[in-house]
Design an enzyme around this catalytic site. Structure first.
Site, short mmCIF file in Angstrom:
data_model
loop_
_atom_site.label_atom_id
_atom_site.label_comp_id
_atom_site.label_asym_id
_atom_site.label_seq_id
_atom_site.Cartn_x
_atom_site.Cartn_y
_atom_site.Cartn_z
CD GLU A 201 -19.78 -8.82 15.00
OE1 GLU A 201 -20.43 -8.08 14.25
OE2 GLU A 201 -19.21 -9.86 14.59
CD GLU A 325 -20.76 -13.84 15.55
OE1 GLU A 325 -20.69 -13.44 14.37
OE2 GLU A 325 -21.45 -13.29 16.42
O1 AHR Z 1 -23.19 -14.50 12.08
C1 AHR Z 1 -23.77 -13.44 11.42
C2 AHR Z 1 -23.38 -12.09 12.02
O2 AHR Z 1 -22.01 -11.89 11.86
C3 AHR Z 1 -23.58 -11.93 13.50
O3 AHR Z 1 -24.87 -11.54 13.81
C4 AHR Z 1 -22.63 -10.84 13.84
O4 AHR Z 1 -22.16 -10.93 15.17
C5 AHR Z 1 -21.52 -10.99 12.83
O5 AHR Z 1 -21.20 -9.80 12.23
#
Ligand code: AHR
Length: 518
Positions: A201, A325
């Site tokens: 990110e 994710e």
């Molecule tokens: O999964 C939780 C968080 O969500 C992670 O650390 C981040 O990459 C995302 O914003």
């Protein structure tokens, strides 16, 4: 078996008089499977997991240490390990997430007692004794037979550090880093480092960069951070867009396509209207059920649009899209540490998991890996732990039912029939996947999104079908430590009507069957 299940569900429903009055008759749905047009193989890695150093995801969840009273193998919880083995976890992404761009790998190697204590500034400000580090993670993946996906720190450490880290993991010979690894108890380099994430990110917690800057940084780190000579190659994954940030994908592909193995996409399903009001994991309304499923289905649009941009620069589809994710994100469980992102997991999560995996199976040309957030005790977890207790979540059960899809060859599966409409949400009532497993069998996944109406699914297939189904008496049916088996899959089968295979699919259910084709 089918009749037994239908009877059981009917009995549950009819035991509540108010519901009995409004339970409508099954609705007819048509499923068409196009066996003549197989798609690219479903990479097993799309059923991958994400495990960040966050809350009780690693500590307590995976790792209790060798001296714990919780049963363990070399410090790894035995119950969790056995549960994960049954999922054939193909890959684990570690250790962030946001945590990755604050991590110095040197803090997590060597004798545990000598490792420096750190502060997890992203997640709750708690002290971290670093007892779970590189050796512990790599050995864990190896023991599970999973590939390792390690996220290196691009946000706050020079490329030199990441280069050293990768050499520590992958170098044979007698370089200083190989010797250091040996001194730490691991002779041979690990050979399962299949993926390296270059930051996480970078548009946000990874450094608040612009896409152009992130693309340049990726290229610089990708130049220097490579497997040691003779080690297996790994996929270089650039930190990609969030949600619908199509401009990020465009810039990354325009500026860095030649060095990219994959770009990541992050998308979370929040039933609520904002990050401040995400909604509750349990005790939600029908509107929230529908909102959640609708938002989960938005993944399809995101993948299609990001892929279309990638096609502009990479028509041969050499660069993959990794959804590394994804999952549901609710308000933290009342009473839990808000920074630990601990939440319950219900039948609604099971539906989200099934719908999302089905979407990945429709995009196998680009989506070669995905990682649900997160594996244990965090967000949409496979398992939850409390002391020495562990429970399997409905999401776990879906992943278990979907194991035959790993490495399978998908077929287009089209569903026609009534929709499930709830307020402003209008969704297909039934979702489906079809694929030929590596064992040669045809597998079908069927999801009934409607919380109230059963579906009668008619197919053009002949033969018999049997497998398992997951459903429950309520939209938020879930397991607790006091009642860990409230919701679990039961045997399920189709039936032949006039030579054609049909299924009675209860409301709010997920089924996976193997078809014995005649
Ligand atoms: O999964 C939780 C968080 O969500 C992670 O650390 C981040 O990459 C995302 O914003």
């Amino acid at each position: 078996m089918k009749r037994t299940l239908v009877a059981a569900v009917a009995a549950m429903v009819l035991s509540t008089p108010a519901i009995a009055q409004i339970t409508p008759a099954p609705t007819h749905v048509r499923l068409t499977v196009d066996l003549a047009h197989p798609g690219p193989v479903i990479e097993p890695a799309v059923e991958g997991q994400f495990a960040e150093n966050l809350g009780r995801g690693i500590y307590d969840g995976i790792w209790v240490g060798p001296h714990s009273s919780v049963p363990n193998r070399n410090g790894y919880r035995t119950d969790v390990m056995d549960a994960l083995k049954a999922l054939h976890v193909p890959v684990i992404r570690w250790l962030g997430g946001c945590f990755a761009d604050t991590y110095d790998w040197r803090d997590g190697i060597g004798p545990a007692a000598k490792r420096p204590k750190g502060i997890n500034t992203n997640w709750g400000g708690v002290t971290d004794d670093n007892s779970f580090g590189t050796n512990e993670f790599m050995d864990y993946t190896e023991a599970l037979g999973a590939a390792a996906y390690v996220s290196i720190n691009l946000g706050s450490l020079p490329a030199y550090d990441a280069r050293q880290w990768v050499q520590y993991m992958t170098a044979g010979g007698d370089s200083a880093l190989a010797q250091e690894r040996r001194a730490n108890g691991r002779d041979k380099p690990w050979t399962n480092l299949k993926y390296v994430g270059y930051g996480n990110e970078l548009w946000g917690c990874g450094g608040n960069m612009t896409a152009g800057y992130a693309a340049d940084l990726f290229k610089r780190y990708a130049t220097f951070v490579n497997p040691a000579p003779g080690a297996p190659d790994f996929v270089k994954v650039a930190s990609g867009p969030s949600d619908a940030d199509y401009a990020w994908t465009d810039t990354l592909m325009r500026d860095a396509a030649k060095q990219l193995g994959a770009i990541s996409l992050h998308y979370y399903t929040l039933p609520g209207s904002s990050w401040e009001h995400k909604g509750s994991a349990t005790g939600f309304s029908k509107d929230e059920w529908a909102a959640t499923l609708s938002k989960a289905r938005y993944m399809n649009t995101l993948i299609a649009r990001h892929s279309a941009i990638m096609d502009k620069y990479d028509p041969d589809k050499k660069v993959a899209l990794y959804v590394d994710e994804w999952g549901t994100w609710y308000d933290p469980q009342p009473g839990s540490h808000p920074g630990f992102l601990y939440q319950q997991n219900t039948l609604r999560d099971a539906e989200v998991a099934a719908l999302t995996l089905d979407i990945f199976f429709r995009h196998t040309d680009r989506v070669k890996l995905a990682a649900i957030a997160q594996m244990v005790n965090v967000l949409q977890a496979m398992v939850l732990t409390e002391g020495d207790k562990m429970l399997l979540t409905p999401t776990y059960h879906v992943f278990h039912m979907y194991v035959p899809f790993q490495g399978a060859t998908p077929y287009p599966a089209t569903v026609s029939g009534p929709h499930y409409v709830e307020g402003k949400y209008d969704l297909p009532m039934v979702d489906a996947s079809a694929a030929r497993g590596t064992d040669g069998k045809l597998y079908l996944a069927l999801v009934n999104l409607d919380p109230d109406r059963a579906a009668h699914v008619e197919t053009g297939l002949s033969g018999t079908a049997s497998g398992r189904i997951l459903t429950g008496p309520k939209m938020d049916s879930h397991n607790t430590f006091a009642a860990p088996n409230t919701i679990h899959p039961v045997a399920y089968s189709g039936r032949s009507e006039r030579g054609r295979l049909t299924f009675d699919l209860p409301a709010r259910s997920v089924a996976v069957v193997a078809v014995d084709q005649k």
